[in-house]
Write an enzyme that holds these catalytic residues in place. Structure first.
Site, mmCIF file in Angstrom:
data_model
loop_
_atom_site.group_PDB
_atom_site.id
_atom_site.type_symbol
_atom_site.label_atom_id
_atom_site.label_comp_id
_atom_site.label_asym_id
_atom_site.label_seq_id
_atom_site.Cartn_x
_atom_site.Cartn_y
_atom_site.Cartn_z
ATOM 1 N N ASN A 80 54.347 38.909 31.575
ATOM 2 C CA ASN A 80 54.983 40.147 32.025
ATOM 3 C C ASN A 80 55.942 39.819 33.167
ATOM 4 O OD1 ASN A 80 53.284 41.635 30.262
ATOM 5 N ND2 ASN A 80 51.657 41.619 31.788
ATOM 6 N N HIS A 86 52.819 33.717 35.311
ATOM 7 C CA HIS A 86 51.645 33.284 34.541
ATOM 8 C C HIS A 86 51.804 33.661 33.083
ATOM 9 C CE1 HIS A 86 50.874 37.304 36.236
ATOM 10 N NE2 HIS A 86 50.198 37.582 35.134
ATOM 11 N N HIS A 100 55.379 28.325 43.455
ATOM 12 C CA HIS A 100 55.472 29.775 43.274
ATOM 13 C C HIS A 100 56.827 30.197 42.702
ATOM 14 C CE1 HIS A 100 54.570 34.055 44.185
ATOM 15 N NE2 HIS A 100 55.893 34.102 44.162
ATOM 16 N N CYS A 146 48.686 31.472 44.440
ATOM 17 C CA CYS A 146 48.929 30.316 45.323
ATOM 18 C C CYS A 146 47.643 29.937 46.040
ATOM 19 C CB CYS A 146 50.053 30.622 46.312
ATOM 20 S SG CYS A 146 51.712 30.501 45.599
ATOM 21 N N CYS A 166 50.525 34.292 48.013
ATOM 22 C CA CYS A 166 50.024 35.174 46.959
ATOM 23 C C CYS A 166 48.663 34.693 46.452
ATOM 24 C CB CYS A 166 51.043 35.301 45.819
ATOM 25 S SG CYS A 166 50.865 34.098 44.490
ATOM 26 N N HIS A 199 53.153 36.183 40.578
ATOM 27 C CA HIS A 199 53.246 34.719 40.479
ATOM 28 C C HIS A 199 53.255 34.447 38.980
ATOM 29 C CE1 HIS A 199 51.985 30.494 41.996
ATOM 30 N NE2 HIS A 199 52.082 30.391 40.671
ATOM 31 N N GLY A 212 54.527 45.693 33.498
ATOM 32 C CA GLY A 212 53.076 45.530 33.599
ATOM 33 C C GLY A 212 52.622 44.343 34.424
ATOM 34 N N ASP A 251 40.899 34.136 33.225
ATOM 35 C CA ASP A 251 41.181 35.442 33.824
ATOM 36 C C ASP A 251 39.851 36.089 34.208
ATOM 37 O OD1 ASP A 251 41.862 38.332 34.118
ATOM 38 O OD2 ASP A 251 43.827 37.685 33.391
HETATM 39 P P1 AMP Z 1 49.487 40.682 35.003
HETATM 40 O O1 AMP Z 1 49.119 42.138 34.903
HETATM 41 O O2 AMP Z 1 50.244 40.162 33.810
HETATM 42 O O3 AMP Z 1 50.206 40.404 36.301
HETATM 43 O O4 AMP Z 1 48.107 39.887 34.988
HETATM 44 C C1 AMP Z 1 47.432 39.529 36.141
HETATM 45 C C2 AMP Z 1 46.074 39.040 35.699
HETATM 46 O O5 AMP Z 1 45.490 38.332 36.772
HETATM 47 C C3 AMP Z 1 45.089 40.153 35.305
HETATM 48 O O6 AMP Z 1 44.703 39.973 33.957
HETATM 49 C C4 AMP Z 1 43.926 39.956 36.286
HETATM 50 O O7 AMP Z 1 42.674 40.174 35.688
HETATM 51 C C5 AMP Z 1 44.095 38.511 36.688
HETATM 52 N N1 AMP Z 1 43.558 38.166 37.994
HETATM 53 C C6 AMP Z 1 43.777 38.786 39.173
HETATM 54 N N2 AMP Z 1 43.126 38.138 40.172
HETATM 55 C C7 AMP Z 1 42.492 37.088 39.604
HETATM 56 C C8 AMP Z 1 41.661 36.043 40.113
HETATM 57 N N3 AMP Z 1 41.351 35.938 41.418
HETATM 58 N N4 AMP Z 1 41.186 35.119 39.244
HETATM 59 C C9 AMP Z 1 41.474 35.194 37.923
HETATM 60 N N5 AMP Z 1 42.272 36.160 37.386
HETATM 61 C C10 AMP Z 1 42.763 37.096 38.220
HETATM 62 ZN ZN ZN Z 2 52.162 32.377 44.338
#
Ligand code: AMP
Ligand code: ZN
Length: 130
Positions: free
Chosen positions: A84, A97, A44, A5, A2, A95, A90, A28
């Protein structure tokens, strides 16, 4: 593998602000507010629901430490800490976070609002859930 990862493996660059043997935190890409940070376990897990309790305990401790640091150094007035679980809630990156979203004022580009929908039978729910 992912995308988070790959970030942890340094296959994809990130703006890392904290790292230890179990956890990494990076900015982010789309900064909802200045300082918006993601805190992830290096192993993961899809989300909180499948994470082992020890890892989760460390993750939330690091999240608290960074939330204090970010709030102070960005001179924020508050902070939202949220996670989430699954697409319906959402989650877009599967992964685990925690989002740390520093808050400055009511014009921040995030609105968290609790609206009541249909009335629920609280006694029945209590019996179901206790
Ligand atoms: P969620 O919707 O809770 O799954 O949040 C995923 C978050 O990951 C979003 O706020 C994206 O802007 C952020 N995101 C996705 N790809 C990256 C990346 N390569 N580096 C930093 N943040 C990312
Ligand atoms: Zn992962």
């Amino acid at each position: 593998m992912c995308i988070f990862c790959k970030i942890i493996q340094k296959e994809i660059p990130s703006s890392c602000i904290y790292e230890d043997d179990q956890v990494m935190a990076f900015l982010d890409l789309s900064q909802v507010t200045k300082g918006h940070t993601l805190v992830v376990p290096k192993k993961h897990y899809d989300n909180v629901l499948d994470c082992d309790p020890e890892t989760l305990a460390h993750l939330i401790q690091v999240t608290q430490m960074l939330a204090k640091r970010i709030t102070e150094r960005c001179q924020a007035k508050g902070v939202n800490i949220l996670t989430n679980c699954n697409e319906a809630a959402g989650q877009s990156v599967m992964h685990l976070h925690f989002h740390i979203i520093p808050r400055y004022d009511e014009n921040d580009a995030i609105v968290i609002q609790f609206n009541e929908s249909e009335k629920q039978d609280l006694d029945a729910l209590k019996n179901l859930l206790q």
